[in-house]
Structures are given as structure tokens and as C-alpha cells.
Design a protein around this motif. Structure first.
Motif, PDB file in Angstrom:
ATOM      1  N   PRO A 154       0.833  -1.206   0.000  1.00  0.00           N
ATOM      2  CA  PRO A 154       0.000   0.000   0.000  1.00  0.00           C
ATOM      3  C   PRO A 154       0.864   1.251   0.000  1.00  0.00           C
ATOM      4  N   PRO A 155       0.356   2.356  -0.508  1.00  0.00           N
ATOM      5  CA  PRO A 155       1.147   3.592  -0.515  1.00  0.00           C
ATOM      6  C   PRO A 155       1.420   4.072   0.900  1.00  0.00           C
ATOM      7  N   ALA A 156       2.603   4.653   1.106  1.00  0.00           N
ATOM      8  CA  ALA A 156       2.972   5.179   2.428  1.00  0.00           C
ATOM      9  C   ALA A 156       2.298   6.528   2.619  1.00  0.00           C
ATOM     10  N   GLN A 157       0.997   6.477   2.807  1.00  0.00           N
ATOM     11  CA  GLN A 157       0.198   7.690   2.930  1.00  0.00           C
ATOM     12  C   GLN A 157      -0.933   7.441   3.913  1.00  0.00           C
ATOM     13  N   ASP A 199       6.345  18.136   1.390  1.00  0.00           N
ATOM     14  CA  ASP A 199       6.695  16.718   1.507  1.00  0.00           C
ATOM     15  C   ASP A 199       5.940  16.060   2.657  1.00  0.00           C
ATOM     16  N   ALA A 200       5.844  16.765   3.784  1.00  0.00           N
ATOM     17  CA  ALA A 200       5.131  16.200   4.936  1.00  0.00           C
ATOM     18  C   ALA A 200       3.636  16.096   4.659  1.00  0.00           C
ATOM     19  N   ARG A 201       3.067  17.130   4.042  1.00  0.00           N
ATOM     20  CA  ARG A 201       1.625  17.118   3.759  1.00  0.00           C
ATOM     21  C   ARG A 201       1.253  16.007   2.791  1.00  0.00           C
ATOM     22  N   ARG A 202       2.154  15.676   1.871  1.00  0.00           N
ATOM     23  CA  ARG A 202       1.868  14.627   0.892  1.00  0.00           C
ATOM     24  C   ARG A 202       1.607  13.292   1.595  1.00  0.00           C
ATOM     25  N   SER A 247       7.907   7.126  12.308  1.00  0.00           N
ATOM     26  CA  SER A 247       6.640   6.611  11.781  1.00  0.00           C
ATOM     27  C   SER A 247       5.499   7.458  12.311  1.00  0.00           C
ATOM     28  N   PHE A 248       4.459   7.575  11.498  1.00  0.00           N
ATOM     29  CA  PHE A 248       3.195   8.111  11.984  1.00  0.00           C
ATOM     30  C   PHE A 248       2.364   6.954  12.524  1.00  0.00           C
ATOM     31  N   LEU A 249       1.571   7.235  13.530  1.00  0.00           N
ATOM     32  CA  LEU A 249       0.546   6.298  13.960  1.00  0.00           C
ATOM     33  C   LEU A 249      -0.786   6.844  13.465  1.00  0.00           C
ATOM     34  N   GLU A 250      -1.349   6.175  12.467  1.00  0.00           N
ATOM     35  CA  GLU A 250      -2.666   6.551  11.958  1.00  0.00           C
ATOM     36  C   GLU A 250      -3.723   5.879  12.820  1.00  0.00           C
ATOM     37  N   VAL A 251      -4.666   6.660  13.312  1.00  0.00           N
ATOM     38  CA  VAL A 251      -5.746   6.118  14.136  1.00  0.00           C
ATOM     39  C   VAL A 251      -7.075   6.532  13.512  1.00  0.00           C
ATOM     40  N   ARG A 252      -7.783   5.555  12.979  1.00  0.00           N
ATOM     41  CA  ARG A 252      -9.117   5.814  12.423  1.00  0.00           C
ATOM     42  C   ARG A 252     -10.129   5.629  13.551  1.00  0.00           C
ATOM     43  N   LEU A 271       0.751   1.675  11.780  1.00  0.00           N
ATOM     44  CA  LEU A 271       1.979   2.444  11.628  1.00  0.00           C
ATOM     45  C   LEU A 271       2.225   2.746  10.156  1.00  0.00           C
ATOM     46  N   VAL A 272       2.609   3.990   9.880  1.00  0.00           N
ATOM     47  CA  VAL A 272       2.961   4.401   8.520  1.00  0.00           C
ATOM     48  C   VAL A 272       4.361   5.002   8.578  1.00  0.00           C
ATOM     49  N   PRO A 273       5.390   4.236   8.223  1.00  0.00           N
ATOM     50  CA  PRO A 273       6.753   4.793   8.245  1.00  0.00           C
ATOM     51  C   PRO A 273       6.879   5.984   7.305  1.00  0.00           C
ATOM     52  N   HIS A 274       7.672   6.961   7.706  1.00  0.00           N
ATOM     53  CA  HIS A 274       7.881   8.129   6.847  1.00  0.00           C
ATOM     54  C   HIS A 274       9.374   8.390   6.682  1.00  0.00           C
TER      55      HIS A 274
END
Length: 567
Positions: free
Chosen positions: A294-297, A336-339, A537-542, A553-556
Motif C-alpha cells: 500500500p502507498p505510504a500515505q 513533503d510532509a503534507r503529501r 513513523s506516523f501512527l494513523e488512528v481511524r 503504523l505508517v513509516p515516513h
């Protein structure tokens, strides 16, 4: 005259031609001898209406290898939205996993080679693959249970509409089947699954529970999905957690072993959401997508959920001042960060003191950042909250700390000090630090009183904790962190988010058998260290309206290092 070699070649051609006729005739005979399974649902609008709504929702197709959908047509909209997300052109066959609701199978699994009629036309079974399954004679049996089981009957119309050329391999999973059976079936599927296969898991989740209990059970399932702990699926309860542990286990094993894919939960709802009133017992639904690479987004908000992100150490001072010295450099940096962030609501560990003017002399380990640059940066990346519970926010003393809080509050950025709980709507968040530069304590700042106050707060669940802890550049928990996260879990914290070590953890850890989840470290977000020593990494929480959440986790990339390379 023809040579002997030529005559042999012609003879071979005739044999192959005759064999082809036999194969075609055999296939035709098999097809005609297999009476179709009549459509269980004959009202086309039950399917066409949610299909139309999903099409108008503008869902972008993705290269999915699996989906998990309900089989209650009360939630037909969720089924349609999951199928709408499938990039359908490459799918040649569909494995359908569903529970044997009425306990008709005498073996752990059942299948059929009969075609299925639907309101949209006929769906053919994949005969060679069904034969392969039936070859495992003590594991898989032939059955007529497919005629009445809604676990398959509610799904085949969607397959016929979205994947009209695909053939299916239907697999009913016996409720009494166990992990050893599931593992044996995975071995059989090795000769069936290809890159052109979609695995559809037809599963409803918590059954016949009051809403509060159903929400708790769903959260336990979501935590197991987030951690990727497949073995824990076998310990879930039927039907309190889901109606088919076997189907969930098989989906996760197939996705991990064949596609290197992990679950992404995008919808969590309950039957009350589709009917009047919220009283009485409910059944719940968790829609999962499985995507290879999946895309790192970060994902976007969806109906019924909002996305929040958490990031690690964030500093707009020291070495960052050099690479953010011009407006063009700042815009390129934040673009870059917003992307990656994709507009999510961001909460960061703000490491240092925000001041109107930087002091002329700062010791190397004292961190400060100018307010104008910092506020512009936080606004540019949609920061809605910051943790001030760390070992650097008191570097310039209490007066500067209080001024920083006022500066941030004036622009509507929520601040969290040690032990404070802030309500973000879909969840509550507290911040804690186990480190203190002033007293030179590298652990042990969080004491029994802090834990007791959390336990006595009666904060509405879910309650998250952002904890500043650990050792620099160590991305795995030590004894102190393991002890702390256990105490936090016992105090009703369900998600523990670690910051400070500068190096990001590679996985989420399951707590309390699924009652909670933890990430030891998010590493650095924006900080003046290169990838030689640091990662992030970002932690995405839906956060679902159902009262639950799903974390991943979404590594950046190292934004500081990338900016240095672009200069």
C-alpha cells in the motif's frame, strides 16, 4: 510420401485434437450435470441500490488481494463499498470464506462445484480448484449447505456484478473447526491461490450483545487486526467476537503468506445504525481491505470515521533553523510532509520550548524554537494538539513553559501537560513523561499517584496515553516500559503511544490479550538527526462513530535529511 517423423507429428496432432474434444465434451457434460444453486435473494434493488450509492461515492479502485465484508444485507452498503474498492480487471477467481451457520458440514470445511444463480446472472465455480479442495478428503467435503446459507447467498450477487468473469471457490468453515484444521487448509490452498485471486471473507462480528459490550468486543478484534497477531484470532470467542474465527484466521494467513498483506479496517458499524433506536441487542460489522504494498500515505476520513495521526519528536529549532531559513525552503519542506499526512488531524510530541525570541546562548541540550516559525509550521501540517509532557519543555524554566502554553492555546492548539486529559471528541488523550532533565532522572517520574489519578478519572473510552519514555535509539520496550504499559492498561488506557527514543518501532504490540495496544516509539518526526541514527513513523488512528478505533503504523522518510539533500 511423408517421412516417419512427419507422420508421427500428424498423429500427435490428431491425438491432441481428440483430447481437446474430450476435455470440452467432459466440461460441458459436467456443467450440464451440475444443477445450479437457486438465488436466495431475488429482489434486485436489494443490491442495485447500494451498488449505485457506492459507485457515486467516488471510491478509487485499489490493487486488493482480499476484503472482509458482512453478510447481513442490512449492511449491503458496506459490502458494495468494499467491492467498489477492488481493482477488478485482474481478478480471475474468488475464494469465498464464510461460516457454516447451520452446522451442516461433517468435516472442518465444505465446498461445492455447482454454479450459483443470482439476480444479475450466474456465477460459475472454479472446477479444477474445487477438485483440489475435495482431494483433501478428511478435511473438505462436498455439501448442499450452500443452497440456504446466507453467508454465501448474500455475497455472490456482488461478485457477479463487480467481477462478472471471475470463477469462485466457495469454502464453508465449520464453527467447530480449530487452528490445526485452518493450517491444513492453508497448505492445500498453496496450489490454488495466484496473483489473480481475491479472497472474500464473509463475516459478521459481535453477535447479540448490548451495544457497550459489542463495542468492547469489536475493539479487541480491531487491536488483534492492528497487531497482526494471527494466533490471537484462535483465542477469540464465537459468536461474541465474530461468527467465524476460522474465516478470519484463514484470511490473515493467506494474506500474510501469499501476498505479504496486512488488514486495514475502514468501517466498523452495528445493526443499530441501520434501524431506529439504540436499545436492545446488536450485531456488528468490520470491513477490512488487504492491499499488497500500500502507498505510504495516511488514509482519509470516510463516512462514519475520522482519521487522527500521532507523530514523534518535533522541533523547529537548532539545526532546523538552517534548512528552514527561506520561505521556499519552508514550503518545500512542508509540502513533503503534507503529501504523506493527507490532511489528517495531527498530534505531536513538541520537544522544546516555543518562545517569541530565541535566547542568545543555549546549551547544546537545551531546546527552543521561535514562535513565528513554529506556529506557521504547525498550521501548515494541521497540528491540532501537542504533548508538552517530555524532558525538554521545561528547559527554560516554568515562566517560559507557561508562556508557551498561552502561545499555543491562542491559535487553538490543544496542549497536554503531565497527567492532563484532553477530550478530542472521538477519544480522550493524556500525556505523561517518565524522564526529567531537571532532576536528571532517566526513568521513574511516572509514579503510582499518576496511575491512580488516571484510574479515578472515569474518562469516557477510548482513552489514549502519549508517554515520553525509554532509552535513546532503542526502539523496543525494556522492563520499565513493559511494566508501565501494563499499569496503564489496567487504568483503562487502551492505546499507549511511546515517544522520545528517536528510533521508530517496527510493529504494534498487543496488550492484555487484545484489550489494548501499544507502540513503543514513533521516533522522530521533524528533528535534526539523520537516518544514520534516527527513524520515524506516523501512527494513523481511524476513530469510528461506533466508539472504536483502528491503528496502524505508517513509516515516513527523514524529513530533515531530505531537506539537507535538496539544498
Amino acid at each position: 510420401m511423408h517421412s516417419p517423423a512427419h507422420r508421427s507429428y500428424k498423429h500427435l496432432q490428431l491425438l491432441l485434437f481428440a483430447f481437446g474434444i474430450v476435455v470440452i465434451a467432459t466440461t460441458a457434460a459436467e456443467s450440464s450435470s451440475r444443477p445450479s444453486i437457486r438465488a436466495q435473494f431475488t429482489a434486485a434493488e436489494m443490491f442495485s441500490i447500494p451498488i449505485g450509492e457506492a459507485r457515486r461515492a467516488g471510491i478509487a479502485p485499489r490493487r486488493l488481494s482480499g476484503i472482509t465484508v458482512p453478510h447481513h444485507l442490512l449492511a449491503a452498503g458496506l459490502i458494495a463499498q468494499a467491492f467498489q474498492a477492488v481493482e477488478s480487471g485482474r481478478i480471475k477467481k474468488v475464494i469465498v470464506l464464510f461460516p457454516d451457520h447451520f452446522k451442516r458440514s461433517s468435516l472442518p470445511f465444505a465446498t461445492t462445484d455447482r454454479p450459483f444463480d443470482t439476480v444479475f446472472g450466474r456465477v460459475e465455480s472454479s472446477l479444477p480448484d474445487v477438485r483440489t479442495l475435495l482431494g483433501a478428503r478428511r478435511l473438505v467435503g462436498r455439501s448442499d449447505l450452500f443452497e440456504r446459507d446466507h453467508g454465501i447467498g448474500a455475497i455472490v450477487p456482488f461478485i457477479r456484478h463487480y467481477l462478472p468473469d471471475a470463477r469462485i471457490i466457495p469454502i464453508a468453515v465449520a464453527l467447530r473447526s480449530q487452528q490445526a484444521d485452518w493450517d491444513q487448509l492453508v497448505a492445500v490452498l498453496h496450489s490454488i491461490v495466484t496473483e489473480e485471486t481475491l479472497v472474500v471473507q464473509s463475516t459478521d462480528f459481535s453477535h447479540y450483545l448490548p451495544l457497550e459490550q459489542a463495542t468492547q468486543r469489536d475493539q479487541e478484534v480491531l487491536n488483534i487486526l492492528a497487531s497482526g497477531d494471527i494466533a490471537s484470532v484462535a483465542r477469540l470467542r464465537q459468536p461474541q467476537h465474530m461468527d467465524s474465527r476460522g474465516s478470519q484466521y484463514l484470511q490473515m494467513r493467506i494474506q500474510r503468506d501469499f501476498f505479504r498483506s496486512r488488514p486495514l479496517a475502514v468501517y466498523n458499524s452495528d445493526s443499530h445504525a441501520y434501524a431506529d433506536g439504540r436499545d436492545g441487542l446488536t450485531t456488528t460489522y468490520i470491513v477490512q481491505l488487504y492491499e499488497t504494498d500500500p502507498p505510504a500515505q495516511i488514509g482519509q476520513d470516510l463516512p462514519g470515521s475520522k482519521v487522527y495521526c500521532f507523530a514523534g519528536d518535533t522541533l523547529f529549532g537548532r539545526g532546523l533553523l538552517r534548512i528552514l531559513s527561506t520561505r521556499d525552503e519552508q514550503e518545500r519542506f512542508f509540502r513533503d510532509a503534507r503529501r504523506v499526512l493527507n490532511g489528517c488531524r495531527l498530534i505531536v510530541n513538541l520537544t522544546g520550548v516555543v518562545v517569541p525570541e530565541l535566547p542568545l546562548k543555549l546549551e547544546p541540550m537545551m531546546l527552543a524554537m521561535p514562535s513565528i516559525l513554529t506556529l506557521e509550521a504547525l498550521k501548515a501540517i494541521n497540528v491540532v494538539g501537542v504533548s508538552l509532557a517530555n524532558n525538554h519543555t521545561m528547559d527554560l524554566g516554568p515562566a517560559s513553559f507557561d508562556l508557551m502554553r498561552r502561545i499555543l492555546s491562542d491559535v487553538n492548539i490543544a496542549t497536554m501537560t503531565h497527567g492532563e486529559i484532553v477530550d478530542f471528541g472521538g477519544f480522550r488523550l493524556t500525556a505523561l513523561t517518565d524522564l526529567d532533565n531537571q532532576s536528571l532522572r532517566t526513568e521513574g517520574v511516572i509514579g503510582p499517584d499518576d496511575i491512580a489519578r488516571l484510574a479515578a478519572s472515569h474518562a469516557k473510552p477510548p482513552l489514549f496515553a502519549m508517554v515520553n519514555w525509554g532509552t535513546d535509539y532503542v526502539n523496543r520496550p525494556g522492563p520499565r516500559q513493559i511494566e508501565l504499559r501494563s499499569e496503564l492498561r489496567q487504568s483503562a488506557v487502551s492505546l499507549v503511544i511511546g515517544v522520545h527514543p528517536h528510533s521508530a518501532a517496527s510493529a504494534l504490540d498487543l496488550l492484555d490479550g487484545g484489550g489494548g495496544i501499544s507502540v513503543h516509539s514513533l521516533g522522530n518526526f521533524i528533528f535534526d538527526q539523520t537516518s544514520r541514527v534516527a527513524s520515524g513513523s506516523f501512527l494513523e488512528v481511524r476513530v469510528f462513530e461506533h466508539g472504536t478505533y483502528f491503528a496502524r503504523l505508517v513509516p515516513h522518510l527523514n524529513f530533515f535529511e531530505a531537506a539537507l539533500q535538496q539544498r
